[in-house]
Design a protein around this motif. Structure first.
Motif, PDB file in Angstrom:
ATOM      1  N   GLY A  81       0.820  -1.209   0.000  1.00 39.23           N
ATOM      2  CA  GLY A  81       0.000   0.000   0.000  1.00 39.23           C
ATOM      3  C   GLY A  81       0.851   1.254   0.000  1.00 39.23           C
ATOM      4  O   GLY A  81       0.570   2.211  -0.730  1.00 39.23           O
ATOM      5  N   VAL A  82       1.922   1.272   0.805  1.00 34.48           N
ATOM      6  CA  VAL A  82       2.804   2.440   0.822  1.00 34.48           C
ATOM      7  C   VAL A  82       3.592   2.526  -0.490  1.00 34.48           C
ATOM      8  O   VAL A  82       3.883   3.626  -0.961  1.00 34.48           O
ATOM      9  CB  VAL A  82       3.714   2.459   2.065  1.00 34.48           C
ATOM     10  CG1 VAL A  82       4.866   1.504   1.949  1.00 34.48           C
ATOM     11  CG2 VAL A  82       4.230   3.862   2.333  1.00 34.48           C
ATOM     12  N   LEU A  83       3.908   1.388  -1.102  1.00 34.74           N
ATOM     13  CA  LEU A  83       4.566   1.423  -2.412  1.00 34.74           C
ATOM     14  C   LEU A  83       3.646   2.025  -3.467  1.00 34.74           C
ATOM     15  O   LEU A  83       4.078   2.810  -4.306  1.00 34.74           O
ATOM     16  CB  LEU A  83       4.974   0.007  -2.848  1.00 34.74           C
ATOM     17  CG  LEU A  83       6.153  -0.615  -2.131  1.00 34.74           C
ATOM     18  CD1 LEU A  83       6.457  -1.981  -2.710  1.00 34.74           C
ATOM     19  CD2 LEU A  83       7.369   0.269  -2.198  1.00 34.74           C
TER      20      LEU A  83
ATOM     21  N   ARG B 111       8.208   4.666  11.896  1.00 38.03           N
ATOM     22  CA  ARG B 111       7.280   3.530  11.915  1.00 38.03           C
ATOM     23  C   ARG B 111       7.161   2.899  13.295  1.00 38.03           C
ATOM     24  O   ARG B 111       6.129   2.343  13.642  1.00 38.03           O
ATOM     25  CB  ARG B 111       7.716   2.455  10.921  1.00 38.03           C
ATOM     26  CG  ARG B 111       7.698   2.894   9.497  1.00 38.03           C
ATOM     27  CD  ARG B 111       6.325   3.247   9.061  1.00 38.03           C
ATOM     28  NE  ARG B 111       6.317   3.521   7.623  1.00 38.03           N
ATOM     29  CZ  ARG B 111       5.237   3.850   6.969  1.00 38.03           C
ATOM     30  NH1 ARG B 111       4.103   3.976   7.579  1.00 38.03           N
ATOM     31  NH2 ARG B 111       5.303   4.077   5.692  1.00 38.03           N
ATOM     32  N   LEU B 112       8.224   2.955  14.077  1.00 37.86           N
ATOM     33  CA  LEU B 112       8.210   2.303  15.386  1.00 37.86           C
ATOM     34  C   LEU B 112       7.515   3.118  16.473  1.00 37.86           C
ATOM     35  O   LEU B 112       7.125   2.567  17.494  1.00 37.86           O
ATOM     36  CB  LEU B 112       9.640   1.991  15.840  1.00 37.86           C
ATOM     37  CG  LEU B 112      10.311   0.826  15.135  1.00 37.86           C
ATOM     38  CD1 LEU B 112      11.788   0.765  15.495  1.00 37.86           C
ATOM     39  CD2 LEU B 112       9.635  -0.484  15.485  1.00 37.86           C
ATOM     40  N   VAL B 113       7.371   4.416  16.267  1.00 31.67           N
ATOM     41  CA  VAL B 113       6.740   5.253  17.289  1.00 31.67           C
ATOM     42  C   VAL B 113       5.247   4.948  17.326  1.00 31.67           C
ATOM     43  O   VAL B 113       4.550   5.120  16.336  1.00 31.67           O
ATOM     44  CB  VAL B 113       6.968   6.753  16.996  1.00 31.67           C
ATOM     45  CG1 VAL B 113       6.171   7.622  17.938  1.00 31.67           C
ATOM     46  CG2 VAL B 113       8.439   7.078  17.084  1.00 31.67           C
TER      47      VAL B 113
ATOM     48  N   GLN C 147       2.146   8.677   8.824  1.00 28.61           N
ATOM     49  CA  GLN C 147       3.446   8.037   8.660  1.00 28.61           C
ATOM     50  C   GLN C 147       3.756   7.819   7.184  1.00 28.61           C
ATOM     51  O   GLN C 147       4.878   8.048   6.729  1.00 28.61           O
ATOM     52  CB  GLN C 147       3.473   6.687   9.379  1.00 28.61           C
ATOM     53  CG  GLN C 147       3.437   6.768  10.863  1.00 28.61           C
ATOM     54  CD  GLN C 147       3.395   5.372  11.485  1.00 28.61           C
ATOM     55  OE1 GLN C 147       3.481   4.355  10.799  1.00 28.61           O
ATOM     56  NE2 GLN C 147       3.280   5.329  12.801  1.00 28.61           N
ATOM     57  N   ASN C 148       2.747   7.371   6.424  1.00 21.63           N
ATOM     58  CA  ASN C 148       2.942   7.139   4.991  1.00 21.63           C
ATOM     59  C   ASN C 148       3.262   8.434   4.258  1.00 21.63           C
ATOM     60  O   ASN C 148       4.160   8.472   3.415  1.00 21.63           O
ATOM     61  CB  ASN C 148       1.694   6.499   4.376  1.00 21.63           C
ATOM     62  CG  ASN C 148       1.546   5.060   4.748  1.00 21.63           C
ATOM     63  OD1 ASN C 148       2.491   4.407   5.156  1.00 21.63           O
ATOM     64  ND2 ASN C 148       0.340   4.549   4.627  1.00 21.63           N
TER      65      ASN C 148
ATOM     66  N   SER D 286      11.649  -0.086   5.461  1.00 20.28           N
ATOM     67  CA  SER D 286      11.367   0.575   6.736  1.00 20.28           C
ATOM     68  C   SER D 286       9.919   0.347   7.152  1.00 20.28           C
ATOM     69  O   SER D 286       9.625   0.194   8.337  1.00 20.28           O
ATOM     70  CB  SER D 286      11.669   2.071   6.661  1.00 20.28           C
ATOM     71  OG  SER D 286      10.774   2.735   5.811  1.00 20.28           O
ATOM     72  N   THR D 287       9.019   0.304   6.191  1.00 10.94           N
ATOM     73  CA  THR D 287       7.619  -0.001   6.507  1.00 10.94           C
ATOM     74  C   THR D 287       7.485  -1.442   6.967  1.00 10.94           C
ATOM     75  O   THR D 287       6.869  -1.717   7.999  1.00 10.94           O
ATOM     76  CB  THR D 287       6.713   0.253   5.287  1.00 10.94           C
ATOM     77  OG1 THR D 287       6.819   1.623   4.911  1.00 10.94           O
ATOM     78  CG2 THR D 287       5.275  -0.072   5.598  1.00 10.94           C
ATOM     79  N   LEU D 288       8.066  -2.364   6.230  1.00 13.91           N
ATOM     80  CA  LEU D 288       7.963  -3.782   6.559  1.00 13.91           C
ATOM     81  C   LEU D 288       8.552  -4.085   7.934  1.00 13.91           C
ATOM     82  O   LEU D 288       7.922  -4.757   8.760  1.00 13.91           O
ATOM     83  CB  LEU D 288       8.664  -4.618   5.483  1.00 13.91           C
ATOM     84  CG  LEU D 288       8.522  -6.119   5.569  1.00 13.91           C
ATOM     85  CD1 LEU D 288       7.075  -6.526   5.356  1.00 13.91           C
ATOM     86  CD2 LEU D 288       9.404  -6.787   4.539  1.00 13.91           C
TER      87      LEU D 288
END
Length: 159
Positions: A28-30, A70-72, A80-81, A97-99
């Motif tokens: 989705g982010v891609l 992404r971790l926050v 984020q996206n 980084s998303t994965l």
């Protein structure tokens, strides 16, 4: 993303549900990244000057900051996206980084959904089975690892 991830954990279990969610959110982010490049969004300097200033700051540690973003916990996923695709032009870094970054939260949330199914099936059968299965152990380990990562990033003072 939490309701969708909970439902995925409930219907597909922790492992398979997590894999489905991770694949779908990463692609989705891609897709959003490719749409951004095709339409030229975020290229208007008048509206996105603050993002461009932020982009100059993070170029040195791009992957680490994308992972930290992404971790926050608590920040909306759509935000984020948008920040990730507006601050980076590297498709691989955004994807990985998303994965990697959303994996702990996805595993934790699908684990909760999986445990909800176990609780509901145990209460229907009036059987007090062991709710602390392997899935629960993985869930606890992921929570602990997320906390350790937060402590490490906090002590390194990246910003």
């Amino acid at each position: 993303i939490s309701p969708l991830v909970l439902i995925s954990g409930y219907f597909f279990g922790m492992i398979f549900g997590s894999i489905l969610i991770l694949i779908s959110l990463s692609f989705g982010v891609l897709t959003l990244f490719l749409i951004k490049n095709k339409l030229g969004i975020f290229s208007n300097k008048k509206y996105f000057s603050r993002i461009n200033n932020f982009k100059k700051i993070i170029i040195k540690n791009e992957l680490e900051i994308l992972l930290l973003l992404r971790l926050v916990p608590g920040s909306p996923f759509f935000l984020q996206n948008i920040l990730a695709i507006s601050c980076s032009n590297n498709l691989k870094k955004i994807f990985y980084s998303t994965l990697i970054g959303i994996s702990p939260a996805v595993f934790i949330t699908t684990g909760i959904g999986s445990q909800l199914k176990n609780i509901s099936s145990n209460s229907l059968n009036s059987n007090k089975g062991n709710l602390f299965s392997d899935d629960m152990l993985i869930l606890v380990i992921l929570i602990i690892s997320l906390l350790i990562l937060r402590i490490i990033f906090k002590n390194k003072k990246i910003f």
